[in-house]
Design an enzyme around this catalytic site. Sequence first.
Site, short mmCIF file in Angstrom:
data_model
loop_
_atom_site.label_atom_id
_atom_site.label_comp_id
_atom_site.label_asym_id
_atom_site.label_seq_id
_atom_site.Cartn_x
_atom_site.Cartn_y
_atom_site.Cartn_z
N VAL A 1 22.18 125.15 9.85
CA VAL A 1 23.17 125.59 10.83
C VAL A 1 22.79 125.09 12.23
CG1 VAL A 1 24.29 127.59 11.87
CG2 VAL A 1 23.70 127.63 9.44
N GLU A 2 21.51 125.18 12.54
CA GLU A 2 21.06 124.83 13.89
C GLU A 2 21.13 123.33 14.16
OE1 GLU A 2 20.07 126.42 16.51
OE2 GLU A 2 19.90 128.48 15.85
N SER A 3 20.62 122.53 13.24
CA SER A 3 20.39 121.12 13.55
C SER A 3 20.70 120.17 12.41
CB SER A 3 18.91 120.94 13.94
OG SER A 3 18.08 121.27 12.83
#
Length: 525
Positions: free
Chosen positions: A152-154
Amino acid sequence: MRFSVSHSISSCRTLLLIAGFVVLAGCQTAPHGPTSGQTEARADVRSKPTFRERGRDILLLRNAKGNNGVSRPRSELETHTTRTLWGRIRQGFLLDPTAIENARIDRQRLAFASEPRYFELTSKRSERYLHYVVEQLDERGMPLELALLPFVESGYNPMALSRSQAAGIWQFIPSTGAVFSLRQDSWYDGRRDITASTAAALDYLTKLNQMFDGDWLLAVAAYNCGEGCVGRAIEANRARGLPTDYWHLDLPYETMNYVPKLLALSQIIESPELHGTILPDLADSPYFAAVTIERQLDLHKAAELADIPAEDFIKLNPGFKQRVTAPGAYQLLVPVDRVEQFSTALAELPEEEHLSFQRYTVRAGDTLSQIASRHGVALGALREVNQLDTSMLRIGQELMLPYSASSPAAPAAAQPAMVASRSYQVRSGDNLWEIARRHGISVASLKQQNMLTTPALQVGQTLEIPGPASAPSNPDREPVVYTVKPGDSLFSISRQFNIAIDRIREHNHLGTHLQPGQQLTLRIP
């Protein structure tokens, strides 16, 4: 995951990575520094029923019954994937994502499922790091859904950088990274270091879980926008007599979608066949091991020692901002099947091939060739280390100057006198290492013979080449054609024939990787 040191909420900006739904989140409120309560929090987590055991029970129950209580057979895919890393992650689920019905999750799940190549692309990146993250979560007794947060983040890209300067697979902004002891300087950025940033992220998630009384959804939301942001939303709902769980909070737009993205991914991984998704095979085994180095090392040289492409080596060690490791002792991550070769080759690396590096700030009137000549550095090495495509420099620009790290010459009384067989006049671009290799001698003996105390050379300077047996390369000598064998590397061939690696590359137009059966032309001194 990123936030400022104050408790104010920064403007959240998003950078779309894949098909517009993988986001580099860009704002968080400030955390308090790590506290002694973190240890207590981990103890509390471990005192609960083990996530592994609960996950297995949930999985068995779901395999026997669907959400409507109707029995369903265990699919061939599920039977297969439980023996993979995906299966292990599924068994460690704690948040029970399939039991949560919410339109926000549905939207995110459909977005992921509508991109059939999403897992193909992101899994290719994550395969280097995902097993390690799962191992660390398992060791701490944390939900294995959290291993999906870097998706989700990166998108599991360690070089991802958001508009708010959040970096690494866990997307720490500089101030938050500093709070969790992730060192950031001109040599190294701990936010991009896989092992260091994972430890910091799990420390922070543990702290948030304790802060929000064991509610993982609130902890994950706070990881995105900060504990102050979530805390204020809870207080606002409490004052109005409204529920204070995640689903009823009024949070920033990004955070409203952040937890649903994690749960949507969990649902797809829980039952990939139901969502038309094929999960690429990922083995439940370590991808890398850590090897400690005591001195600076060029990452391209390190890749050569491990006999893997430099690009692959750098992806395992993205914390180093220069082409070389930072000064001092560090751990390098090496593929598990190359650790033995790397360690052996590193131990056998000739002293003259060890490099140390100094910084140089470009001044008015400087040219690249002048800097190289003034500091006794080969012009080609200067270009390569600093990744320069042109000779254009700007005032104030910082360059890395590579020097030979050979030992200082021993006292003359301790060694037999050298006999100078010939003289050599220094040319533009020469350095001690190149001259020594060209004549088959060590840098130490060249420095001793000429009573040199620094590596700096001047164009036109005359050097005495020691030893009658140290004849220069014979240009009339017939080159040797060598066929690369399995296990060969440029390093091993260089040592076998006493030829500089750069010269083998130059004569054969090589990159860093060799193929068995490939033929090389070797001009032996």
